[in-house]
Design an enzyme around this catalytic site. Structure first.
Site, PDB file in Angstrom:
ATOM      1  N   LYS A   1       0.823  -1.223   0.000  1.00  0.00           N
ATOM      2  CA  LYS A   1       0.000   0.000   0.000  1.00  0.00           C
ATOM      3  C   LYS A   1       0.846   1.257   0.000  1.00  0.00           C
ATOM      4  O   LYS A   1       0.427   2.279  -0.527  1.00  0.00           O
ATOM      5  CB  LYS A   1      -1.039  -0.028   1.123  1.00  0.00           C
ATOM      6  CG  LYS A   1      -0.569   0.313   2.516  1.00  0.00           C
ATOM      7  CD  LYS A   1      -1.761   0.331   3.468  1.00  0.00           C
ATOM      8  CE  LYS A   1      -1.346   0.487   4.915  1.00  0.00           C
ATOM      9  NZ  LYS A   1      -0.728   1.749   5.272  1.00  0.00           N
ATOM     10  N   SER A   2       2.054   1.208   0.583  1.00  0.00           N
ATOM     11  CA  SER A   2       2.935   2.393   0.540  1.00  0.00           C
ATOM     12  C   SER A   2       3.348   2.696  -0.900  1.00  0.00           C
ATOM     13  O   SER A   2       3.252   3.834  -1.366  1.00  0.00           O
ATOM     14  CB  SER A   2       4.218   2.139   1.351  1.00  0.00           C
ATOM     15  OG  SER A   2       3.973   2.222   2.719  1.00  0.00           O
TER      16      SER A   2
ATOM     17  N   ARG B   1       2.110   5.964  -3.615  1.00  0.00           N
ATOM     18  CA  ARG B   1       3.106   6.817  -4.269  1.00  0.00           C
ATOM     19  C   ARG B   1       2.976   6.722  -5.791  1.00  0.00           C
ATOM     20  O   ARG B   1       3.127   7.700  -6.505  1.00  0.00           O
ATOM     21  CB  ARG B   1       4.509   6.381  -3.841  1.00  0.00           C
ATOM     22  CG  ARG B   1       4.823   6.804  -2.403  1.00  0.00           C
ATOM     23  CD  ARG B   1       5.883   5.902  -1.794  1.00  0.00           C
ATOM     24  NE  ARG B   1       6.396   6.384  -0.529  1.00  0.00           N
ATOM     25  CZ  ARG B   1       5.799   6.220   0.650  1.00  0.00           C
ATOM     26  NH1 ARG B   1       4.650   5.600   0.723  1.00  0.00           N
ATOM     27  NH2 ARG B   1       6.339   6.687   1.751  1.00  0.00           N
TER      28      ARG B   1
ATOM     29  N   SER C   1      10.092   9.847   9.630  1.00  0.00           N
ATOM     30  CA  SER C   1       8.791   9.499   9.053  1.00  0.00           C
ATOM     31  C   SER C   1       8.877   9.585   7.536  1.00  0.00           C
ATOM     32  O   SER C   1       9.176  10.646   6.977  1.00  0.00           O
ATOM     33  CB  SER C   1       7.716  10.458   9.571  1.00  0.00           C
ATOM     34  OG  SER C   1       6.607  10.444   8.703  1.00  0.00           O
TER      35      SER C   1
ATOM     36  N   ASP D   1       5.663  -0.783  11.525  1.00  0.00           N
ATOM     37  CA  ASP D   1       4.325  -1.349  11.330  1.00  0.00           C
ATOM     38  C   ASP D   1       4.207  -2.777  11.863  1.00  0.00           C
ATOM     39  O   ASP D   1       3.106  -3.331  11.932  1.00  0.00           O
ATOM     40  CB  ASP D   1       3.959  -1.328   9.841  1.00  0.00           C
ATOM     41  CG  ASP D   1       3.779   0.106   9.351  1.00  0.00           C
ATOM     42  OD1 ASP D   1       3.485   0.979  10.178  1.00  0.00           O
ATOM     43  OD2 ASP D   1       3.949   0.335   8.134  1.00  0.00           O
TER      44      ASP D   1
ATOM     45  N   ARG E   1      -3.976  -3.215  11.682  1.00  0.00           N
ATOM     46  CA  ARG E   1      -2.931  -4.105  12.213  1.00  0.00           C
ATOM     47  C   ARG E   1      -3.320  -4.690  13.576  1.00  0.00           C
ATOM     48  O   ARG E   1      -2.885  -5.772  13.947  1.00  0.00           O
ATOM     49  CB  ARG E   1      -1.594  -3.380  12.273  1.00  0.00           C
ATOM     50  CG  ARG E   1      -1.173  -2.850  10.892  1.00  0.00           C
ATOM     51  CD  ARG E   1       0.294  -2.582  10.787  1.00  0.00           C
ATOM     52  NE  ARG E   1       0.569  -1.627   9.719  1.00  0.00           N
ATOM     53  CZ  ARG E   1       0.632  -1.922   8.429  1.00  0.00           C
ATOM     54  NH1 ARG E   1       0.439  -3.154   8.011  1.00  0.00           N
ATOM     55  NH2 ARG E   1       0.881  -0.983   7.536  1.00  0.00           N
TER      56      ARG E   1
END
Ligand code: S3P
Length: 437
Positions: free
Chosen positions: A24-25, A29, A171, A320, A397
């Site tokens: 998903k990251s 992008r 971050s 995560d 999560r």
């Protein structure tokens, strides 16, 4: 949504081969960068999960033409100037990545667009000042609740100043927001992090032909230029795979192979952690071109685990995975300490507080510290839940961690908010069922 979670029978384990949803990251992008590149980009294996779909629909609200054919997207980008001022609120749903990256994009948009960004109940509690402050220091025009620290946030875009920024937190969302703003700034922008965070934006900027430089391990530089369309293949999400790896480790007689997983070194600290805990696993890297994300297959077998101490720069790399690592620690021999993990308090839920609650509810001895957890492992004693209902707190999560715990619980439990898993892993419960033999 309430789901009754039943333990596995004594003779059941996890067996077989599978894939996990696309990362998903990387997905979020890809749709943003393709949207501001010139020409037709192709994105293969775009996920159906909640977060990437939220960001996709935001790019559509910004006027992007996207042709969808199952999981393949064809995006006709016309450069940054091809976007349109949005006539609707940009709702980022549960996605911190979507919210923060879109803030960077809109704050640095040279056409002066007005935009309003909002999110769900969980996202509306999360800190945004870490992004709005540095953007404002570059000249951005941003307003929002609690002095621009919480959603909703309003932005009037403009080409920002360049310069140097040292970020206060490690971050990738913050770094990526600044990189996106830097693409259309008036001069080069140099960003230095306190600890290296994931580098998907950096890898992808290079695929899109950006004027990008990795100065040293903690510093990146972006100089304004336009992007050229490209083709992106999205690998399986390592963070989703981590749940299946963890399940196979703690369920006796299990053996799983998970294929085509993204193995970016800035994401896979979890593998080092579980190896240190004694995990029996094998990683096979696939061939890849140097400008792409590394991918490979992982085979894992159930293992006897021992405690570890997790702290320092490793934390950003396993950020995560800490909820599921906490569960592994509860099955490991010895006392596991997790330190320097205060960032977990500002994720989709306060993951330190919630994991303390979950583990306590499972009968595990755990203490909560301002920046971490101390967990007393019980390798020989199954979880015996003292509480019947467990809460997901709008956090995918946490929902998935509770489900894995339930498989080795003595008694049945109820998960309230099971649907949150679909933020990153819509097929999670079905896939686990299919792998149960
Ligand atoms: C992400 C970065 C991390 C991570 C999140 C996704 C990203 O957040 O926790 O799930 O896609 O850049 P931070 O950048 O806030 O650490």
């Amino acid at each position: 949504m309430k789901k009754i979670l039943k333990p596995l029978a004594h003779n059941q384990s996890l067996k077989g081969e599978c894939q996990v949803p696309p990362d998903k990251s990387i997905a979020q992008r890809s749709v943003i960068l393709a949207g501001i590149a010139k020409g037709e980009s192709i994105i293969n294996n775009f996920p159906m999960a909640g977060d990437p779909q939220s960001t996709l629909s935001i790019m559509e609200k910004l006027g992007l033409e996207i042709e969808k054919n199952q999981n393949t997207l064809k995006i006709k980008g016309q450069g940054i100037q091809g976007l349109k001022e949005p006539s609707q609120i940009l709702d980022c749903g549960n996605s911190g990545t979507g919210f923060r990256l879109i803030m960077g994009l809109m704050a640095g948009h040279p056409a002066g667009f007005f935009s309003v960004l909002s999110g769900d109940q969980s996202l509306s509690k999360r800190p945004m000042k870490r992004v709005t402050e540095p953007l404002k220091s570059l000249g951005a025009q941003i307003w929002g609740r609690e002095n621009a620290s919480k959603a909703p946030i309003c932005i009037i875009g403009k080409s920002l100043n360049g310069g140097s920024i040292k970020t206060a937190v490690a971050s990738a969302q913050l770094k990526s927001a600044l990189l996106l703003a830097g693409l259309n700034a008036q001069a080069p922008l140099i960003i230095t992090e306190p600890v290296a965070s994931r580098n998907h934006t950096e890898i992808m900027l290079q695929s899109f032909g950006a004027n990008f430089k990795q100065v040293d391990e903690l510093t990146v530089q972006i100089s304004p230029n336009s992007l050229k369309a490209t083709e992106i293949n999205i690998p399986g999400d390592f963070s989703s795979a981590a749940f299946l790896i963890a399940a196979a480790l703690i369920i006796p007689n299990s053996e799983l192979t998970i294929k085509q997983i993204g193995l970016n070194p800035t994401r896979i600290g979890f593998l080092e952690v579980v190896k240190k805990m004694g995990a029996n696993l094998q990683v096979d890297y696939n061939q890849q071109s140097p400008d792409q994300e590394p991918i490979g297959n992982i085979t894992v077998k159930s293992s006897n685990l021992k405690a570890v101490c997790l702290e320092g720069s490793l934390i950003a790399n396993i950020i995560d995975e800490i909820p599921i690592i906490s569960l592994l620690a509860a099955r490991a021999e010895g006392i596991t300490e997790i330190k320097n993990a205060e960032e977990l308090r500002v994720k989709e839920s306060d993951r330190l507080k919630v994991m303390f609650e979950v583990l306590t509810g499972l009968g595990v001895k755990v203490s909560e510290k301002p920046d971490g957890l101390i967990i007393e492992g019980q390798p020989d004693k199954p979880f015996e839940s003292k509480q019947k209902t467990f809460e997901a707190y709008h956090d995918h999560r946490i929902a998935m961690t509770i489900k894995i715990a339930s498989l080795i619980c003595l008694n049945e439990i109820v998960l309230n908010g099971s649907e949150w898993a679909s933020v990153s892993f819509p097929s999670f419960y079905d896939l686990l069922d299919n792998l149960t033999k």
